[in-house]
Design an enzyme around this catalytic site. Structure first.
Site, PDB file in Angstrom:
ATOM      1  N   LYS A 114       0.631  -1.111  -0.178  1.00  0.00           N
ATOM      2  CA  LYS A 114      -0.050   0.043   0.099  1.00  0.00           C
ATOM      3  C   LYS A 114       0.994   1.267  -0.040  1.00  0.00           C
ATOM      4  CE  LYS A 114      -4.435  -1.343   1.612  1.00  0.00           C
ATOM      5  NZ  LYS A 114      -5.513  -1.245   2.632  1.00  0.00           N
ATOM      6  N   LYS A 196      -3.734 -11.035  -6.825  1.00  0.00           N
ATOM      7  CA  LYS A 196      -5.015 -11.335  -6.257  1.00  0.00           C
ATOM      8  C   LYS A 196      -6.116 -10.260  -6.840  1.00  0.00           C
ATOM      9  CE  LYS A 196      -4.679  -8.287  -2.540  1.00  0.00           C
ATOM     10  NZ  LYS A 196      -4.765  -7.754  -0.899  1.00  0.00           N
ATOM     11  N   LYS A 199      -9.695  -4.686  -5.239  1.00  0.00           N
ATOM     12  CA  LYS A 199     -10.671  -3.449  -5.554  1.00  0.00           C
ATOM     13  C   LYS A 199      -9.667  -2.353  -5.964  1.00  0.00           C
ATOM     14  CE  LYS A 199     -11.297  -3.185  -0.437  1.00  0.00           C
ATOM     15  NZ  LYS A 199     -12.473  -3.799   0.415  1.00  0.00           N
TER      16      LYS A 199
END
Ligand code: TYM
Length: 334
Positions: A114, A196, A199
């Site tokens: 992130k 993966k 979103k």
């Protein structure tokens, strides 16, 4: 509080809720709510570790609640609430922050990912986020945490923190375990089977949102990346894309992978994708119908979440009081 084992889990209301969230997490929760004392949270405090528009966040919280309910989570069986409505979460998070090492947080792969993606906003909350997640879990003396593979590391850290606090202050917390589904713990992106389903993927073709229209679902599946060859066969190494699609197919139909391989023996990827698209649509449509009913009845939704928060706050209180006591905090009583 209860003799049953306790289950806690949550999802961030940060935009799209996709089939990976459903198959990795929510699907398990629906079964667990019958056997365990279950608590399911909408973790809005986690969502603000990345920039959020206030109105958008409010909308996302409600939409996620409607997805929970439409999927079959039942407020009569489980406590469903919004994290920020129970202030003990952030209170305990502070205490746990003071019992978590920088080095432990630095090792979290999700933080590394992130902070790569949000270079202009690497805030302290993003870094200490696992301590807040630990607070969510430990506050309720949780035994099992049903999550997808990407959250396993955070649950393991939670367990380490609980163990450390227990060693220091006596038995304060249950030491919880992650509960991963046997199949579906890591659903991969439709446009890239090496990472993966997410979103925050750069393309909407990466995921199937739980609210995608049937035609959009069909288009996304027909566009999904496939592997070389033409045989519909599960082989994660040689056929990662087809294996991922087979996993999804199997989970939405409850057919096992072997029988799907047989069904598509001698047929090509095109037929297989068409079948998968219809299976996903058939699976999602009833959820979407119920979703619409919940989202169109805001007072009902708010009532469920308000009641859930009241119950959760009550359950959290003894643990929080004990933590304050054993750590030696505060003076005022009542
Ligand atoms: P979040 O919101 O990113 O994801 C919610 C759940 O969905 C699972 N998941 C997946 N499973 C399979 N395949 C995928 N591609 C996939 N993508 C996501 C996640 O593993 C997760 O179970 N920090 C957590 C939320 C949280 C939490 C908690 C969870 C906060 N406090 C306490 C459990 C207990 C998160 O960001 O999940």
């Amino acid at each position: 509080m209860t003799n049953k084992k306790i289950v806690f889990s949550g999802i961030q209301p940060s935009g799209v809720i996709h089939l990976g969230n459903y198959l990795g997490a929510i699907k398990q929760w629906i079964d667990l709510q019958d056997k365990y004392f279950s608590i399911f949270c909408i973790v809005d405090m986690h969502a603000i570790t990345v920039q959020q528009e206030p109105e958008e966040l409010q909308k996302n919280i409600r939409e996620l609640a409607a997805i929970y309910l439409a999927s079959g989570l039942d407020p009569k069986k489980a406590i469903i609430f919004v994290q920020s409505d129970v202030s003990a979460h952030t209170e305990l998070a502070w205490v746990l922050n003071c019992n978590t090492q920088m080095g432990e947080l630095e090792r979290m792969t999700q933080f590394k990912d992130k902070s790569q993606r949000h270079k202009q906003n690497i805030n302290a909350g993003l870094f200490t986020y696992p301590a807040l997640m630990a607070a969510d879990i430990l506050l309720y003396q949780t035994n099992k945490v049903p999550v997808g593979e990407d959250q396993r590391q955070h649950v393991e850290l939670t367990r380490d923190i609980a163990h450390r606090v227990n060693n220091k202050y006596g038995q304060v917390f249950e030491e919880p375990e992650a509960l991963l589904p046997e199949v579906g713990a890591r659903i991969m992106g439709l446009d890239d089977p090496t990472s993966k389903m997410s979103k925050s993927a750069s393309s909407g073709n990466n995921y199937i949102a739980m609210t995608d229209e049937p035609d959009k679902i069909r288009k996304k599946i027909m566009k999904a990346v496939t592997d070389s060859g033409s045989e519909v066969k599960f082989d994660e190494e040689k056929k990662p894309a087809i294996s991922n699609l087979l996993t999804i197919y199997s989970l939405v139909t409850e057919k096992n992978i072997k029988s799907l391989e047989k069904e598509y023996a001698g047929k090509g990827y095109g037929d297989f994708k068409k079948g998968l698209a219809e299976a996903v649509v058939e699976f999602i449509e009833p959820i979407q119908k119920k979703y619409k009913e919940y989202i169109d009845d805001q007072p009902k939704l708010e009532k469920i979440l308000t009641n859930g928060a009241k119950e959760a706050a009550k359950l959290a209180q003894p643990t929080m009081e004990n933590v304050r006591k054993v750590v030696g905090l505060g003076v005022a009583n009542d």
